[in-house]
Design a protein around this motif. Structure first.
Motif, PDB file in Angstrom:
ATOM      1  N   PHE A  69      57.800 -56.386  46.317  1.00  0.00           N
ATOM      2  CA  PHE A  69      58.401 -55.228  45.183  1.00  0.00           C
ATOM      3  C   PHE A  69      57.242 -55.220  44.207  1.00  0.00           C
ATOM      4  O   PHE A  69      56.713 -56.354  43.767  1.00  0.00           O
ATOM      5  CB  PHE A  69      59.835 -55.540  44.679  1.00  0.00           C
ATOM      6  N   SER A  70      56.950 -54.038  43.896  1.00  0.00           N
ATOM      7  CA  SER A  70      55.893 -54.131  42.715  1.00  0.00           C
ATOM      8  C   SER A  70      55.934 -52.852  41.690  1.00  0.00           C
ATOM      9  O   SER A  70      56.580 -51.913  42.057  1.00  0.00           O
ATOM     10  CB  SER A  70      54.484 -53.761  43.380  1.00  0.00           C
ATOM     11  N   ALA A  71      55.562 -52.993  40.374  1.00  0.00           N
ATOM     12  CA  ALA A  71      55.585 -51.999  39.693  1.00  0.00           C
ATOM     13  C   ALA A  71      54.197 -51.997  38.666  1.00  0.00           C
ATOM     14  O   ALA A  71      53.706 -52.915  38.516  1.00  0.00           O
ATOM     15  CB  ALA A  71      56.789 -52.174  38.593  1.00  0.00           C
ATOM     16  N   TYR A  72      54.025 -50.821  38.320  1.00  0.00           N
ATOM     17  CA  TYR A  72      52.924 -50.552  37.357  1.00  0.00           C
ATOM     18  C   TYR A  72      53.279 -50.017  35.992  1.00  0.00           C
ATOM     19  O   TYR A  72      53.819 -49.041  35.870  1.00  0.00           O
ATOM     20  CB  TYR A  72      51.673 -49.663  37.990  1.00  0.00           C
ATOM     21  N   PHE A  73      52.929 -50.861  34.900  1.00  0.00           N
ATOM     22  CA  PHE A  73      53.276 -50.273  33.457  1.00  0.00           C
ATOM     23  C   PHE A  73      52.034 -49.763  32.848  1.00  0.00           C
ATOM     24  O   PHE A  73      51.148 -50.573  32.559  1.00  0.00           O
ATOM     25  CB  PHE A  73      54.059 -51.415  32.783  1.00  0.00           C
ATOM     26  N   ALA A  74      52.045 -48.530  32.601  1.00  0.00           N
ATOM     27  CA  ALA A  74      50.969 -47.798  32.068  1.00  0.00           C
ATOM     28  C   ALA A  74      51.392 -46.785  31.225  1.00  0.00           C
ATOM     29  O   ALA A  74      52.761 -46.199  31.310  1.00  0.00           O
ATOM     30  CB  ALA A  74      49.984 -47.156  33.077  1.00  0.00           C
ATOM     31  N   HIS A  75      50.608 -46.313  30.352  1.00  0.00           N
ATOM     32  CA  HIS A  75      51.106 -45.358  29.299  1.00  0.00           C
ATOM     33  C   HIS A  75      51.782 -43.797  30.088  1.00  0.00           C
ATOM     34  O   HIS A  75      52.600 -43.474  29.255  1.00  0.00           O
ATOM     35  CB  HIS A  75      49.837 -44.923  28.266  1.00  0.00           C
ATOM     36  N   GLY A  76      51.098 -43.482  30.948  1.00  0.00           N
ATOM     37  CA  GLY A  76      51.652 -42.539  31.601  1.00  0.00           C
ATOM     38  C   GLY A  76      52.602 -42.806  32.865  1.00  0.00           C
ATOM     39  O   GLY A  76      52.437 -41.687  33.660  1.00  0.00           O
ATOM     40  N   GLY A  77      53.022 -43.698  33.068  1.00  0.00           N
ATOM     41  CA  GLY A  77      53.489 -43.968  34.199  1.00  0.00           C
ATOM     42  C   GLY A  77      52.687 -44.633  35.337  1.00  0.00           C
ATOM     43  O   GLY A  77      51.374 -44.826  35.254  1.00  0.00           O
ATOM     44  N   ARG A  78      53.165 -44.583  36.401  1.00  0.00           N
ATOM     45  CA  ARG A  78      52.446 -45.531  37.654  1.00  0.00           C
ATOM     46  C   ARG A  78      51.324 -44.609  38.108  1.00  0.00           C
ATOM     47  O   ARG A  78      50.263 -45.178  38.740  1.00  0.00           O
ATOM     48  CB  ARG A  78      53.409 -46.066  38.742  1.00  0.00           C
ATOM     49  N   LYS A  79      51.342 -43.503  37.951  1.00  0.00           N
ATOM     50  CA  LYS A  79      50.303 -42.482  38.631  1.00  0.00           C
ATOM     51  C   LYS A  79      49.312 -42.122  37.455  1.00  0.00           C
ATOM     52  O   LYS A  79      48.383 -41.371  38.005  1.00  0.00           O
ATOM     53  CB  LYS A  79      51.055 -41.053  38.945  1.00  0.00           C
ATOM     54  N   TRP A  80      49.255 -42.726  36.220  1.00  0.00           N
ATOM     55  CA  TRP A  80      48.312 -42.099  35.214  1.00  0.00           C
ATOM     56  C   TRP A  80      47.166 -43.053  35.889  1.00  0.00           C
ATOM     57  O   TRP A  80      47.013 -44.141  36.296  1.00  0.00           O
ATOM     58  CB  TRP A  80      48.683 -43.140  33.955  1.00  0.00           C
ATOM     59  N   ASP A  81      45.830 -42.182  35.251  1.00  0.00           N
ATOM     60  CA  ASP A  81      44.401 -42.950  35.697  1.00  0.00           C
ATOM     61  C   ASP A  81      44.114 -44.019  34.645  1.00  0.00           C
ATOM     62  O   ASP A  81      42.990 -44.686  35.206  1.00  0.00           O
ATOM     63  CB  ASP A  81      43.516 -41.541  35.429  1.00  0.00           C
ATOM     64  N   GLY A  82      44.789 -44.200  33.673  1.00  0.00           N
ATOM     65  CA  GLY A  82      44.264 -45.316  32.553  1.00  0.00           C
ATOM     66  C   GLY A  82      44.576 -46.864  33.175  1.00  0.00           C
ATOM     67  O   GLY A  82      45.307 -46.966  33.975  1.00  0.00           O
ATOM     68  N   ALA A  83      44.148 -47.500  32.244  1.00  0.00           N
ATOM     69  CA  ALA A  83      44.452 -49.013  32.632  1.00  0.00           C
ATOM     70  C   ALA A  83      45.837 -49.364  32.060  1.00  0.00           C
ATOM     71  O   ALA A  83      46.644 -48.634  31.381  1.00  0.00           O
ATOM     72  CB  ALA A  83      43.612 -49.880  31.724  1.00  0.00           C
ATOM     73  N   GLY A  84      46.371 -50.275  32.778  1.00  0.00           N
ATOM     74  CA  GLY A  84      47.686 -50.967  32.551  1.00  0.00           C
ATOM     75  C   GLY A  84      48.029 -52.082  33.203  1.00  0.00           C
ATOM     76  O   GLY A  84      47.050 -52.906  33.294  1.00  0.00           O
ATOM     77  N   TYR A  85      49.233 -52.541  33.322  1.00  0.00           N
ATOM     78  CA  TYR A  85      49.820 -53.780  33.682  1.00  0.00           C
ATOM     79  C   TYR A  85      50.548 -53.802  34.972  1.00  0.00           C
ATOM     80  O   TYR A  85      51.716 -52.942  35.356  1.00  0.00           O
ATOM     81  CB  TYR A  85      50.927 -54.312  32.531  1.00  0.00           C
ATOM     82  N   TYR A  86      50.324 -54.720  35.919  1.00  0.00           N
ATOM     83  CA  TYR A  86      50.936 -54.537  37.330  1.00  0.00           C
ATOM     84  C   TYR A  86      51.566 -55.919  37.630  1.00  0.00           C
ATOM     85  O   TYR A  86      51.026 -57.042  37.026  1.00  0.00           O
ATOM     86  CB  TYR A  86      49.506 -54.581  38.226  1.00  0.00           C
TER      87      TYR A  86
END
Length: 229
Positions: free
Chosen positions: A94-111
């Motif tokens: 199971f996985s999740a991506y925490f980013a400013h604009g959600g998982r489909k955002w082009d920017g940097a984030g936390y996985y």
């Protein structure tokens, strides 16, 4: 009392969830998955509850997380096998991506990835498109001392080690080989990761530990997102 116990347990991933993923790895086929769909539904709900609660904690890093829901962050368990030699239909995690604009955002984030024996927290930016990569290189070139200080921070380097990901063999167009930041300017990805023991995500301190890791990562994410924004 039952309600209090339930709220307490939500802060960790249940052993049954990890056990389901272990069994899925050994039986990665549609027939087995269909037969064990009730266990999948329970494991999925457990992970969604964990992510939903964790978003509240992540709002301390970015207020945008306070408005997001688990479905904005979580990836589907179904694999896209169209262009892969590996035709197993399901992910073993199971996985999740925490980013400013959600998982489909082009920017940097936390996985965050939960796979028994291979649980890790990661983040940064993986293979950004050319326009964003160009901006990131410019940001590094203009503010190399700041970028270097982030990577050389004692807690950061102890938690994550070195940057991971592909890099060019030669300097990118417009940059000289003598540039002090050249080895970073050659990069095509800016990713770091930290291994998390299975026992940690099954403990009451799971979310606090993950938040600590992501807090350490946040200066890199913020630096990269300046180039995006």
């Amino acid at each position: 009392m039952v309600d209090l116990v339930f709220l307490f347990l939500k802060k960790m991933i249940q052993e049954a969830t990890l056990q389901f993923l272990r069994e899925l790895k050994e039986n990665n086929n549609k027939a087995w998955f269909d037969e064990h769909r009730p266990q999948y539904d329970t494991a999925k709900a457990d992970f969604e509850n964990f992510v939903s609660e964790f978003l509240g904690k992540m709002s301390s890093l970015d207020i945008a997380f306070a408005e997001q829901r688990a479905k904005d962050c979580i990836y589907r368990i179904y694999r896209d096998v169209r262009f892969s030699k590996n035709k197993t239909p399901y992910k073993n995690h199971f996985s999740a991506y925490f980013a400013h604009g959600g998982r489909k955002w082009d920017g940097a984030g936390y996985y965050l990835q939960f796979e028994p024996g291979n649980i890790f927290a990661a983040g940064g930016m993986w293979m950004p498109p050319p326009s964003i990569l160009k901006n990131i290189r410019q940001e590094i070139d203009y503010n190399f001392k700041e970028f270097q200080s982030i990577l050389q921070d004692k807690k950061f380097s102890k938690t994550f080690g070195n940057l991971e990901g592909e890099k060019l063999q030669r300097p990118p167009q417009g940059y000289d080989a003598a540039n002090p930041a050249i080895e970073f300017l050659k990069r095509k990805a800016f990713i770091v990761r930290s291994e998390i023991p299975d026992a940690v995500v099954r403990s009451a301190k799971a979310q606090d530990k993950l938040l600590e890791v992501f807090t350490t990562l946040s200066p890199l994410v913020a630096f990269l997102n300046r180039a995006v924004e």
